[in-house]
Design an enzyme around this catalytic site. Structure first.
Site, mmCIF file in Angstrom:
data_model
loop_
_atom_site.group_PDB
_atom_site.id
_atom_site.type_symbol
_atom_site.label_atom_id
_atom_site.label_comp_id
_atom_site.label_asym_id
_atom_site.label_seq_id
_atom_site.Cartn_x
_atom_site.Cartn_y
_atom_site.Cartn_z
ATOM 1 N N ASP A 281 50.337 -23.159 -58.558
ATOM 2 C CA ASP A 281 51.322 -22.389 -59.022
ATOM 3 C C ASP A 281 51.889 -22.659 -60.354
ATOM 4 O O ASP A 281 52.466 -21.960 -61.102
ATOM 5 C CB ASP A 281 52.641 -22.388 -58.148
ATOM 6 C CG ASP A 281 53.192 -23.872 -58.028
ATOM 7 O OD1 ASP A 281 52.928 -24.740 -58.573
ATOM 8 O OD2 ASP A 281 54.350 -24.023 -57.342
ATOM 9 N N SER A 282 50.953 -23.669 -61.005
ATOM 10 C CA SER A 282 51.099 -23.546 -62.658
ATOM 11 C C SER A 282 50.682 -22.507 -63.404
ATOM 12 O O SER A 282 50.626 -22.326 -64.613
ATOM 13 C CB SER A 282 50.572 -25.163 -63.020
ATOM 14 O OG SER A 282 49.014 -24.927 -62.615
ATOM 15 N N ASP B 133 47.964 -23.561 -54.016
ATOM 16 C CA ASP B 133 49.368 -23.886 -53.790
ATOM 17 C C ASP B 133 50.134 -22.922 -52.982
ATOM 18 O O ASP B 133 49.916 -21.586 -53.171
ATOM 19 C CB ASP B 133 50.005 -23.858 -55.153
ATOM 20 C CG ASP B 133 50.263 -25.321 -55.604
ATOM 21 O OD1 ASP B 133 50.450 -26.395 -54.932
ATOM 22 O OD2 ASP B 133 50.219 -25.574 -57.084
ATOM 23 N N LYS C 148 48.542 -26.368 -50.390
ATOM 24 C CA LYS C 148 49.218 -27.665 -50.887
ATOM 25 C C LYS C 148 50.622 -26.973 -51.018
ATOM 26 O O LYS C 148 50.799 -26.138 -51.262
ATOM 27 C CB LYS C 148 48.700 -28.193 -52.459
ATOM 28 C CG LYS C 148 49.630 -28.945 -52.904
ATOM 29 C CD LYS C 148 48.793 -29.733 -54.244
ATOM 30 C CE LYS C 148 49.091 -28.945 -55.416
ATOM 31 N NZ LYS C 148 50.737 -28.958 -55.902
ATOM 32 N N GLU D 53 54.818 -29.061 -51.774
ATOM 33 C CA GLU D 53 55.489 -30.150 -52.488
ATOM 34 C C GLU D 53 56.530 -30.569 -51.165
ATOM 35 O O GLU D 53 57.297 -29.690 -50.540
ATOM 36 C CB GLU D 53 56.380 -29.356 -53.642
ATOM 37 C CG GLU D 53 55.363 -28.982 -54.509
ATOM 38 C CD GLU D 53 55.932 -28.604 -55.684
ATOM 39 O OE1 GLU D 53 56.957 -28.546 -56.297
ATOM 40 O OE2 GLU D 53 55.255 -28.142 -56.892
ATOM 41 N N GLU E 188 52.222 -36.816 -58.890
ATOM 42 C CA GLU E 188 52.582 -36.415 -59.821
ATOM 43 C C GLU E 188 53.592 -37.171 -60.925
ATOM 44 O O GLU E 188 54.827 -37.444 -60.151
ATOM 45 C CB GLU E 188 52.812 -34.720 -60.080
ATOM 46 C CG GLU E 188 53.173 -34.189 -61.616
ATOM 47 C CD GLU E 188 53.199 -32.730 -61.473
ATOM 48 O OE1 GLU E 188 52.740 -31.913 -60.406
ATOM 49 O OE2 GLU E 188 53.481 -32.351 -62.586
#
Ligand code: KIV
Length: 275
Positions: A44-45, A83, A113, A115, A182
């Site tokens: 999602d960057s 993501d 993925k 978080e 990260e």
């Protein structure tokens, strides 16, 4: 050879490092496929690097599906991780399964993925029960940037480090088959990597992880809004691109482009008959 959850697991067992890069488009994905990258993360960057947002909060399911599907068309053997964007899984277990399913069906991802640690374990369990592989993400979790109070190294105190280890054990127990770490001190990331059976992929987490990931525009020197300490620029593609753009502008302005070899022909006889 096709990269799968099992081949990545085997790489960890055999001490062969796993390579991951972010990617958001077809042409770049094809280049990564040609050089044998193991895994692509449609992160999602993309909110920062492709869409110009200041964080990843605004990224939508539609954005992720659109870019993941584009990447999927450019790869064959690369394992494709996508993501789950902000609020596509935090809201409920039901939302998490439905949205993970969309990333697989419409985005053609091989793994999703998300978080978080213990708080998202019910979501991980449910997604895995739906036969969708999950990668967890701990340490600096950009979707929680406002709660974390900024982009900072995580897990530096004893309590914070122990919480990271507990969360790592919890996501593995919930069924995650990979973990991104990260912005975590290198020794802590190494310890987590040794404790876990599943592969860890580091970004700003030292070289003791089972693999590494970088944002491709960062490692190519194409994205310079903010360059974190952990980024190594493997090439200065940004400068190469600017040079080419300058040369193009110059050639068009001077009339030296397009030249004879870029031009389609027609018989003069035909041209002469036209009025
Ligand atoms: O979105 C992303 O690119 C990521 C990586 C930084 C791991 O989550």
């Amino acid at each position: 050879m096709k990269n799968t959850v099992s081949t990545l697991q085997k790489q960890k067992q055999e001490g062969e490092k796993i390579t991951m890069l972010t990617c958001y488009d077809y042409s770049t994905a094809k280049l990564m496929e040609e050089v044998g990258v193991n895994t692509i993360l449609v992160g999602d960057s993309l909110g920062n690097t492709m869409l110009g947002y200041s964080d990843t909060i605004q990224v939508t399911m539609e954005d992720m599906i659109h870019h993941c599907a584009a990447v999927s068309r450019g790869i064959k053997d690369i394992f494709l991780v996508c993501d789950m964007p902000f609020m596509s899984y935090q809201t409920s277990v039901y939302d998490a399964v439905v949205n993970a399913g969309r990333l697989m069906k419409e985005g053609h991802a091989n793994m999703v993925k998300l978080e978080g640690g213990k708080e998202v374990c019910p979501q991980i369990e449910a997604i895995v029960k739906a036969s969708i592989p999950v990668c967890a993400h701990l340490g600096l979790t950009p979707q929680s940037i406002h709660a974390l109070g900024g982009y900072k190294v995580q897990g530096k105190t004893e309590n914070a480090a122990q919480k990271l280890i507990d969360d790592a054990r919890a996501v593995q127990k919930a069924g995650a088959s990979m973990l991104v770490l990260e912005c975590v001190p290198a020794k802590l990331a190494k310890k987590i990597t040794e404790i876990l059976d599943i592969p860890t992929i580091g970004i700003g987490a030292g070289n003791g992880c089972d693999g590494q990931v970088l944002v491709f525009q960062d490692m190519l020197g194409m994205f310079t809004d903010y360059v974190p300490k952990f980024v190594k620029q493997f090439a200065n593609v940004g400068e190469v691109m600017k040079g080419a753009f300058r040369d193009y502008v110059d050639a068009v302005q001077k009339g030296s482009f397009p030249a004879e070899e870029h031009t389609y022909k027609i018989d003069d006889e035909i041209i002469d008959k036209l009025y």
